[in-house]
Design a protein around this motif. Sequence first.
Motif, mmCIF file in Angstrom:
data_model
loop_
_atom_site.group_PDB
_atom_site.id
_atom_site.type_symbol
_atom_site.label_atom_id
_atom_site.label_comp_id
_atom_site.label_asym_id
_atom_site.label_seq_id
_atom_site.Cartn_x
_atom_site.Cartn_y
_atom_site.Cartn_z
ATOM 1 N N SER A 4 12.255 16.687 -16.402
ATOM 2 C CA SER A 4 11.809 15.963 -15.211
ATOM 3 C C SER A 4 10.493 15.242 -15.494
ATOM 4 O O SER A 4 9.554 15.841 -16.037
ATOM 5 N N PHE A 5 10.444 13.968 -15.105
ATOM 6 C CA PHE A 5 9.248 13.149 -15.293
ATOM 7 C C PHE A 5 8.887 12.523 -13.944
ATOM 8 O O PHE A 5 9.589 11.620 -13.468
ATOM 9 N N PRO A 6 7.804 12.976 -13.301
ATOM 10 C CA PRO A 6 7.419 12.401 -11.999
ATOM 11 C C PRO A 6 6.803 11.013 -12.166
ATOM 12 O O PRO A 6 6.262 10.679 -13.219
ATOM 13 N N PHE A 7 6.894 10.217 -11.119
ATOM 14 C CA PHE A 7 6.296 8.881 -11.145
ATOM 15 C C PHE A 7 5.728 8.554 -9.772
ATOM 16 O O PHE A 7 6.198 9.062 -8.742
ATOM 17 N N THR A 8 4.730 7.701 -9.762
ATOM 18 C CA THR A 8 4.121 7.188 -8.535
ATOM 19 C C THR A 8 3.708 5.741 -8.763
ATOM 20 O O THR A 8 2.957 5.444 -9.697
ATOM 21 N N PHE A 9 4.222 4.845 -7.917
ATOM 22 C CA PHE A 9 3.826 3.442 -7.944
ATOM 23 C C PHE A 9 3.282 3.066 -6.570
ATOM 24 O O PHE A 9 3.788 3.536 -5.544
ATOM 25 N N VAL A 10 2.258 2.248 -6.536
ATOM 26 C CA VAL A 10 1.698 1.744 -5.291
ATOM 27 C C VAL A 10 2.059 0.265 -5.161
ATOM 28 O O VAL A 10 1.817 -0.525 -6.085
ATOM 29 N N VAL A 11 2.650 -0.094 -4.030
ATOM 30 C CA VAL A 11 3.054 -1.484 -3.815
ATOM 31 C C VAL A 11 1.793 -2.340 -3.693
ATOM 32 O O VAL A 11 0.990 -2.149 -2.780
ATOM 33 N N PRO A 12 1.581 -3.282 -4.611
ATOM 34 C CA PRO A 12 0.339 -4.084 -4.580
ATOM 35 C C PRO A 12 0.390 -5.138 -3.489
ATOM 36 O O PRO A 12 1.460 -5.503 -2.992
ATOM 37 N N ASP A 13 -0.796 -5.641 -3.134
ATOM 38 C CA ASP A 13 -0.843 -6.721 -2.151
ATOM 39 C C ASP A 13 -0.808 -8.095 -2.806
ATOM 40 O O ASP A 13 -0.521 -9.090 -2.155
ATOM 41 N N GLY A 39 0.781 -1.225 0.000
ATOM 42 C CA GLY A 39 0.000 0.000 0.000
ATOM 43 C C GLY A 39 0.810 1.270 0.000
ATOM 44 O O GLY A 39 0.248 2.357 -0.203
ATOM 45 N N ASP A 40 2.122 1.190 0.227
ATOM 46 C CA ASP A 40 2.968 2.387 0.200
ATOM 47 C C ASP A 40 3.082 2.933 -1.219
ATOM 48 O O ASP A 40 3.052 2.180 -2.193
ATOM 49 N N GLN A 41 3.248 4.244 -1.317
ATOM 50 C CA GLN A 41 3.491 4.883 -2.607
ATOM 51 C C GLN A 41 4.981 5.110 -2.797
ATOM 52 O O GLN A 41 5.643 5.676 -1.931
ATOM 53 N N ILE A 42 5.486 4.630 -3.912
ATOM 54 C CA ILE A 42 6.882 4.880 -4.293
ATOM 55 C C ILE A 42 6.860 6.086 -5.230
ATOM 56 O O ILE A 42 6.487 5.973 -6.395
ATOM 57 N N GLU A 43 7.236 7.230 -4.702
ATOM 58 C CA GLU A 43 7.153 8.472 -5.467
ATOM 59 C C GLU A 43 8.547 9.021 -5.741
ATOM 60 O O GLU A 43 9.477 8.808 -4.953
ATOM 61 N N GLY A 44 8.667 9.726 -6.838
ATOM 62 C CA GLY A 44 9.940 10.328 -7.174
ATOM 63 C C GLY A 44 9.906 11.015 -8.522
ATOM 64 O O GLY A 44 8.840 11.227 -9.116
ATOM 65 N N ASN A 45 11.078 11.375 -8.980
ATOM 66 C CA ASN A 45 11.237 12.044 -10.276
ATOM 67 C C ASN A 45 12.407 11.431 -11.023
ATOM 68 O O ASN A 45 13.415 11.053 -10.414
ATOM 69 N N VAL A 46 12.238 11.347 -12.329
ATOM 70 C CA VAL A 46 13.335 10.955 -13.215
ATOM 71 C C VAL A 46 13.810 12.220 -13.920
ATOM 72 O O VAL A 46 13.029 12.892 -14.605
ATOM 73 N N LYS A 47 15.080 12.551 -13.740
ATOM 74 C CA LYS A 47 15.653 13.742 -14.365
ATOM 75 C C LYS A 47 16.640 13.321 -15.444
ATOM 76 O O LYS A 47 17.500 12.462 -15.215
ATOM 77 N N ILE A 48 16.499 13.952 -16.615
ATOM 78 C CA ILE A 48 17.318 13.579 -17.775
ATOM 79 C C ILE A 48 17.989 14.828 -18.328
ATOM 80 O O ILE A 48 17.329 15.864 -18.518
ATOM 81 N N THR A 49 19.300 14.734 -18.579
ATOM 82 C CA THR A 49 20.062 15.807 -19.219
ATOM 83 C C THR A 49 20.884 15.222 -20.354
ATOM 84 O O THR A 49 21.197 14.014 -20.357
ATOM 85 N N VAL A 50 21.241 16.059 -21.316
ATOM 86 C CA VAL A 50 22.070 15.637 -22.455
ATOM 87 C C VAL A 50 23.163 16.664 -22.690
ATOM 88 O O VAL A 50 23.001 17.847 -22.371
ATOM 89 N N ASP A 51 24.282 16.203 -23.227
ATOM 90 C CA ASP A 51 25.396 17.101 -23.557
ATOM 91 C C ASP A 51 25.196 17.789 -24.897
ATOM 92 O O ASP A 51 25.759 18.856 -25.150
ATOM 93 N N ALA A 52 24.414 17.148 -25.766
ATOM 94 C CA ALA A 52 24.134 17.717 -27.091
ATOM 95 C C ALA A 52 22.673 17.436 -27.425
ATOM 96 O O ALA A 52 22.049 16.527 -26.845
ATOM 97 N N ASP A 53 22.113 18.235 -28.307
ATOM 98 C CA ASP A 53 20.724 18.013 -28.703
ATOM 99 C C ASP A 53 20.545 16.566 -29.156
ATOM 100 O O ASP A 53 21.306 16.074 -30.011
#
Length: 499
Positions: free
Chosen positions: A115-124, A43-57
Amino acid sequence: MAARSIMSHGSETLDVFTRRSQPKIEIELVGQKPGLVNSYTTGDQIEGNVKITVDADTRFDEVEITFQGTSHTTVERAACPGRTGSQQMFLKLRQPIEESDYPCPRIMEAGRTYSFPFTFVVPDRLLPQVCTHARTNIHIHNAHTMLPPTLGDPMLAGNGKTLLDDMAPDMSQISYIVRAAVLKRSSTDHGNLKAMANLAKKVRIIPTVEEEPPINVADHTYYCTHKEKSVKRGFLRGKLGRLVASASQPKPIRLLPPSCETSDTVSTMTSVHLRFDPVGDEQPPKLGSMTSKIKASTFYSAGPWDDFPMHSGSTPISQVGQGLFTESVPISNMCVASAKWVKHVASTECERRDSLQSTTSDDSTGPSTSLSRDTYYTASVVIPISLPKTKTFVPTFHSCLISRTYSLDLSLTYHTPGANVLTPTVSLRLPIQVITQPKYAESLKSDLGMIVTQEELDEFFQPRSVAPVNESVVDVSLAPPEYSATVISSGLRGLRTAV
């Protein structure tokens, strides 16, 4: 030779360019502390963000964020040298990303952070399609679709703060990760998406596990809940009588949910009931000490288990493609010399009959099968079972490839006149469950009585005297899109996760 050198130099240059142009991914978890592993439960929520950077287009097509659970086993082959193994992805949850969250066009610009946020709920539970292999026990499917705990990873064993041994072998591992990947459609491979870069971050999962019905020990030769032994005067001397010891499966040990701060002791207790039937007018033997150990058994297999695994014979696991790893942990060594024997005299035929029938009671010890007299003695010893803090205990579970069970070994010493060489003992082995109570269920402590204070634990060590009471492989075609089937490999196959 020169051409080969030129080709080698050109390849290295291309590799360097490719590495420089690869997106850099960072996964941030809410509540993450430096150097610690995040722990979650049902039932816990695993929350966070994925951050992506690049050196060139950099042109791309998709960003994929998933929460995955994987089992991995390796087993020594019995027929010929070498190893065989299996890998099963039993859980894969995908974070949906809206079209508006992507840049338009699909080009990541140098110097910007996406930045891409995410949320997962731990299933039972897992999806039913995870376990589609053949089975001989109708209850095995329900057990195999329960969420298993993190197991066998030394970096994740413990409470997220200290690294402790979870008593699992290197040949079995259950891991959970949050994975992020930047994908681009291939121009040559039928337009399939290929990962330009990916990263995985480990998390620790300890699911809520409820109490199961007691094990029918009659079906298991491994357990011993009733033991009889002749009490002798000494080596090569006559008998004093017969000692009978019995105990029933104790209540389960309830682990606290992850990240639960408490100073209480996780424990339970059991009682060993004793009966002494003398040959004549002999007194019962003096009791010495009671030693208790808890044994963790990890079963693992190269193929799915079609039934609940169990110990059998002198070699617990002898079948091809299966393995067993056990480790015993000392619990206590308590003196029970102060336990008082209670004398009983069956003055009537009715009392003798009731005494014989008392063997059917779960809470009492009946007479010896080879000796039953009108006069007998009984005693009962209460043994506390408190888990040591030097090991990590995961809840009892059964999955397609890996299972963890526990047993309680009790050994009682006693003393008889003239027995000066070896101290006689009587031993029992009881099944015991380790479960996990739900989060935010602190009110259950007093109701269930599984969490006790140190003062209460000290009281358990006082012996008591009571009179007896008269009473094959997963079908890939059936697996859903978000789940991968069990794969049987001919050799060791890694989890192939970048952590």
